[in-house]
Design a protein around this motif. Structure first.
Motif, short mmCIF file in Angstrom:
data_model
loop_
_atom_site.label_atom_id
_atom_site.label_comp_id
_atom_site.label_asym_id
_atom_site.label_seq_id
_atom_site.Cartn_x
_atom_site.Cartn_y
_atom_site.Cartn_z
N LYS A 124 1.23 1.84 -7.11
CA LYS A 124 0.60 0.98 -8.11
C LYS A 124 -0.49 1.70 -8.89
N SER A 125 -1.44 2.27 -8.16
CA SER A 125 -2.61 2.89 -8.81
C SER A 125 -2.20 4.08 -9.67
N THR A 126 -1.27 4.88 -9.17
CA THR A 126 -0.83 6.05 -9.92
C THR A 126 -0.17 5.63 -11.23
N LEU A 170 -9.16 -0.34 -16.27
CA LEU A 170 -8.38 -0.30 -15.04
C LEU A 170 -9.17 -0.95 -13.91
N ASP A 198 -8.64 -1.13 -10.40
CA ASP A 198 -7.92 -0.66 -9.23
C ASP A 198 -8.41 -1.39 -7.98
N SER A 228 0.85 -1.18 0.00
CA SER A 228 0.00 0.00 0.00
C SER A 228 0.89 1.24 0.00
N ASP A 257 -8.92 -0.48 -4.83
CA ASP A 257 -9.96 0.17 -4.03
C ASP A 257 -11.31 0.15 -4.75
N ASN A 314 -2.72 4.17 -13.71
CA ASN A 314 -3.46 5.25 -14.38
C ASN A 314 -2.63 5.87 -15.50
N CYS A 345 -4.54 -4.24 -13.64
CA CYS A 345 -4.97 -4.60 -12.29
C CYS A 345 -3.98 -4.02 -11.29
N ALA A 346 -4.49 -3.39 -10.24
CA ALA A 346 -3.59 -2.73 -9.29
C ALA A 346 -3.96 -3.02 -7.84
#
Length: 573
Positions: free
Chosen positions: A408-410, A429, A431, A404, A433, A413, A473-474
């Motif tokens: 990853k998510s950034t 995407l 993600d 966490s 969350d 994107n 996938c994140a």
């Protein structure tokens, strides 16, 4: 149960009840506890019920199982090399007692059979791996199944068949042992040599089978497996279309095609013996065994699990007891000077050979390269290209994993935007969350729920990939085995899979923590937090590893775009 004796294969035990008895049992089965059969169990039960697994009359009890594992024999001494067991969850087994009846159903709820529970027991999976497969290395797909997919409790007992499993594909090619024996008798085929395959057939396979049939003066049965094979194999729909093309290459009235709903274990020598017994039950008199029959490839050290001709040697040793004659063959190669195929043992020193391995063939298919006429039939290659277009036209999944706050998510994107800028594919995407909010809102953060959440992501990613799209996938995805399952799910669709480890150190992730989650975990306010009181299993061989401590999201995304170009999934030129 019916015992059928025919000219080919000896006694056949068919476990279906007569129609009137079956109708009565279906009424009574409403009150029985039900178990939904897994894909592997569905394959096993079909061959148990129709006699393909004769002399078995149901799923093995402990005594039969243990002797099969140790000695390749049932408790009464009958030769049988592979355990056929009904594995269930511990929770399900706790509600059962010996003497109970269990209604066995397919995933749609169709009642297939009733099991008389004779024994409830827990197998030793490691002993099974060592005994049956000769290894406890989870790189072996059969061992991996035992360790990570099989349920912990087994039910042994006699089966009473009520309905045939339903198939909607290629029904004109699905013949039971009884039907195939009748076809042989009607055609006057007294000597039949069977060829087992789980791959598309090319010119070398046709030459091998033609020579085998000629050598033993027999007709030929092409009998491919269409149940479960090795993960990553060509799907059976594509393969069967290829077999139908290949069938036209043989002289008329000499060759027959029939599909076998078998769940392979990739057990090498023992599996070869099993295949021979099954073909004996289907009425065959001879069985072709080639190089590395039913071999699963390499172990964790890069070495083959079995010797190239170990399967031939084992089955030949027991051929009299099995009741079928082995037709052994060495690897077939194309001899350039002769412009024909020959066994590698018959090639002279002054002759040059041409050969394309399965790995090289798949590489050429992925990259859209030419397949030589001497290797594959044009119709077969075209059929496979329909299913497996070049990489530049395939869907693929990029699976980000990391702690966490690692980024990853950034990065996902940023990659999404760059791919959309390039165009050519739909990009989705997934993600972590957002998936939790829309797909897994009822799940908690136990290991079981985390695994389920990641597998849901994998399922969706596989569907996107299968249909030519890109799935990003994140999730955190902390566990190695779950990530492996997702890779397998996606790769089985025929698309690509790239694992990207965002390897930002824990200290940096904590420093970035905007929501204060790490601080709460350190204070004990959040339990089972990855990196604090729950482990993160670092990927051993990801396609790419990126530490974002001194790397901007744009730089990280560019590394991934260049990796995609290098592997052939996109073109920047």
């Amino acid at each position: 149960m019916t015992d059928l004796i025919a000219p080919h294969g000896g006694q056949l035990k068919i476990l279906y009840l007569p129609s009137a008895d079956a109708a009565e049992e279906k009424v009574r089965a409403v009150d029985y506890v039900s178990w939904d059969l897994t894909q592997r169990q569905l394959c096993d039960i079909e061959l148990l019920l129709n006699g393909g697994f004769s002399p078995l009359e149901g799923f093995l009890d402990r005594a039969d199982y243990e002797r099969v594992v140790e000695e390749m024999r049932l408790a009464d001494g009958t030769l049988w090399p592979i355990p056929i067991t009904l594995d269930v969850t511990r929770e399900f087994a706790e509600g059962l007692a010996v003497g109970d009846k269990v209604a066995l159903r397919d995933p749609e709820g169709l009642l297939i059979a009733v099991l008389d529970v004779a024994e409830i027991w827990e197998p030793d999976r490691r002993a099974e791996g060592l005994g049956v497969f000769g290894t406890d290395d989870a790189a072996h797909p059969g061992v991996h199944y035992l360790f990570h997919q099989a349920h912990p409790v087994c039910l042994g007992g006699r089966l009473h068949g009520l309905s045939e499993p339903v198939h909607y594909d290629f029904n004109h090619l699905r013949m039971t042992p009884e039907q195939l024996r009748e076809r042989f008798a009607k055609a006057g085929w007294r000597r039949v040599v069977a060829f087992q395959t789980r791959n598309p057939m090319h010119r070398a396979h046709v030459e091998l089978t033609f020579r085998a049939a000629k050598q033993v003066e027999a007709n030929l049965l092409i009998n491919p497996v269409v149940g479960m094979t090795k993960p990553g194999d060509v799907d059976h729909f594509s393969r069967v279309r290829c077999y139908e093309h290949v069938l036209k290459k043989y002289p008329e009235q000499t060759t027959m095609l029939s599909l076998l709903p078998l769940a392979m274990r990739m057990g090498g020598p023992r599996e070869a013996m099993w295949h021979a017994l099954i073909r004996k039950n289907h009425g065959c008199t001879h069985f072709i065994i080639g190089r590395d029959h039913a071999g699963p490839g390499s172990n964790s050290n890069g070495e083959s699990f079995y010797g190239p001709y170990e399967a031939q040697e084992l089955v030949e040793r027991y051929s009299d007891e099995i009741g079928i004659e082995v037709v052994p063959f060495r690897m077939m190669v194309y001899v350039k000077q002769r412009a024909e195929y020959a066994p590698v043992t018959e090639v002279h020193d002054d002759e040059s050979v041409l050969n394309i391995s399965g790995t090289e063939f798949r590489r050429r298919m992925r990259e859209g390269l030419e397949i030589p006429e001497w290797f594959g039939y044009r119709e077969v290659v075209e059929e496979l290209r329909r299913t497996y277009p070049p990489k530049s036209k395939q869907g693929f999944t990029i699976f980000f994993t990391g702690l966490s706050g690692s980024g990853k998510s950034t990065i996902a994107n940023a990659v999404m935007v760059k791919l959309m800028e390039l165009g050519g594919r739909r990009v989705t995407l997934l993600d972590g969350d957002l998936v939790r909010k829309h797909l897994s809102s009822e799940l908690g953060f136990s290991k079981e729920h985390r695994d389920l959440n990641i597998k849901r992501i994998g399922f969706v990613a596989g569907e996107i990939t299968k249909n030519g799209g890109v799935a990003l996938c994140a999730p955190i995805a902390p566990y190695t085995e779950t990530r492996r399952s997702v890779r397998q799910m996606v790769e089985e669709t025929g698309g690509g899979f790239l694992e990207i480890h965002i390897a930002t150190p824990l200290e940096e992730c904590e420093r970035r923590d905007r929501k204060g989650l790490y601080a709460k975990a350190r204070a004990g306010l959040i339990k089972n937090f990855t990196g604090i009181d729950d482990p993160y299993e670092v990927p051993e061989n990801p396609e790419l590893r990126i530490d974002t401590t001194d790397c901007t999201p744009d730089e990280a995304a560019q590394q991934i775009i260049l990796k995609l170009e290098h592997t052939g999934y996109i073109s920047l030129r």
